[in-house]
Design a protein around this motif. Structure first.
Motif, mmCIF file in Angstrom:
data_model
loop_
_atom_site.group_PDB
_atom_site.id
_atom_site.type_symbol
_atom_site.label_atom_id
_atom_site.label_comp_id
_atom_site.label_asym_id
_atom_site.label_seq_id
_atom_site.Cartn_x
_atom_site.Cartn_y
_atom_site.Cartn_z
ATOM 1 N N THR A 25 0.890 -1.353 -0.068
ATOM 2 C CA THR A 25 -0.086 -0.011 0.013
ATOM 3 C C THR A 25 1.038 1.099 0.010
ATOM 4 O OG1 THR A 25 -1.583 -1.299 1.178
ATOM 5 C CG2 THR A 25 -1.609 1.242 1.292
ATOM 6 N N LEU A 55 -4.976 -6.843 -2.346
ATOM 7 C CA LEU A 55 -4.878 -5.493 -1.749
ATOM 8 C C LEU A 55 -5.277 -5.902 -0.093
ATOM 9 C CD1 LEU A 55 -7.011 -3.139 -4.028
ATOM 10 C CD2 LEU A 55 -4.360 -3.870 -4.159
ATOM 11 N N GLY A 60 0.282 -5.331 2.439
ATOM 12 C CA GLY A 60 -0.418 -4.101 2.361
ATOM 13 C C GLY A 60 -0.840 -3.366 3.676
ATOM 14 N N THR A 89 -9.411 -8.422 -1.956
ATOM 15 C CA THR A 89 -8.902 -7.684 -0.839
ATOM 16 C C THR A 89 -9.024 -8.132 0.612
ATOM 17 O OG1 THR A 89 -9.120 -5.401 0.104
ATOM 18 C CG2 THR A 89 -11.110 -6.422 -0.574
#
Length: 305
Positions: A25, A55, A60, A89
């Motif tokens: 990230t 993600l 991340g 995610t």
């Protein structure tokens, strides 16, 4: 979203693609979420061979990003890559209800699937783990990738539990960091779960026994090199696939086995290459000069090979 190409001899389901990157990230120098940088990094990863992005996972920095930041990241990356790659995610927490909330937010933000890690620290027994995963899978319409990483969570998803969970229609995949190759093969032999190697040193070995692909942290830096390993295997050139895996081993060791978290090493290399990354959030600390030099040497060795 992504299925096995008809031309591929590796005829196993690829529900989220084959070469997935556990994307870092990016943050600004001030430590805020860098959505523009995230879009640019995602675009690079997809253009260089990644057909899926994970993600808000370990790489991340999910423990130190807010729920709002997590959803914003999904939206920004979706805008950047469109439908060219699947977006999975991370929504896993130690709290089942909070995990459900994050799964619903991920669905609204445009994710294609959710990554659900074993609840950490509390170390629930297997029946409680199974109930947790089923409740999360029931909560939204998104397919689920289970994340088995007992070295971080303190709790294993045992093979028999995984086999039972495979009967849920939305539990379709596993990110495997169990370091239990026998247990993984038992689940592969008895279920239709799509396994993804979550440890870069296992990419080729797991793919060779029927995995769907990988979720690679090292791909943040060398996405094409990781994709090439699986491309060679799919082309039937197993000797080349082996050479490529072994050629990447020094960088894999430098990034994942030298005592620093993969987030720290990936961000150090990306920053050195002028790519979006930014600082890590506390309690993580950036790589020191000696570590950064070692990482850069391993990267350059692979780049020149």
């Amino acid at each position: 979203m992504t299925t096995t190409p008809q031309s591929s001899p590796h005829a196993v389901p690829h529900p989220f693609g084959r070469t997935l990157c556990a994307m870092i990230t990016p943050f600004t120098r001030a430590g805020t979420l860098d959505l523009d940088g995230a879009g640019r990094l995602a675009e690079r990863l997809v253009s260089e061979g990644c057909d899926g992005l994970v993600l808000n996972g370990t790489s991340g920095e999910s423990p130190t990003t807010t729920d709002t930041e997590k959803a914003a990241l999904v939206t920004a990356v979706r805008e950047a890559v469109g439908e060219r790659a699947s977006i999975v995610t991370g929504v896993g927490t130690s709290d089942t209800l909070h995990t459900v909330e994050l799964a619903l937010a991920a669905e609204k933000a445009g994710a294609d699937g959710v990554l659900v890690v074993t609840p950490y620290y509390s170390r629930p027994p297997q029946d409680a783990l199974e109930a947790h995963f089923r409740q999360v899978a029931d909560a939204s319409g998104l397919p689920v990738m289970l994340y088995d990483i007992p070295g971080r969570t303190g709790a294993r998803i045992e093979p028999e539990t995984m086999i039972r969970l495979a009967d849920h229609p939305r539990i379709v995949a596993v990110k495997d960091c169990s370091y239990d190759f026998l247990g993984t093969q038992k689940v592969l032999a008895r279920t239709g779960l799509a396994y993804y190697a979550g440890c870069d040193e296992h990419i080729l070995a797991l793919y060779a026994v029927g995995a769907a692909g990988c979720v690679s942290t090292v791909a943040n830096v060398v996405p094409r090199r990781i994709a090439d390993i699986l491309d060679a295997f799919d082309a039937g050139d197993t000797a080349r696939a082996t050479r490529l895996q072994l050629r990447a081993t020094p960088l894999i060791e430098a990034m994942m086995g030298a005592g620093l978290p993969g987030t720290v090493t990936a961000k150090a290399l990306l920053t050195g290459l002028g790519l979006p990354a930014g600082p890590v959030r506390a309690p993580l600390r950036p790589a020191g000069r000696e570590a950064a030099d070692m990482l850069r040497a391993a990267y350059e060795e692979l780049a020149e090979a």
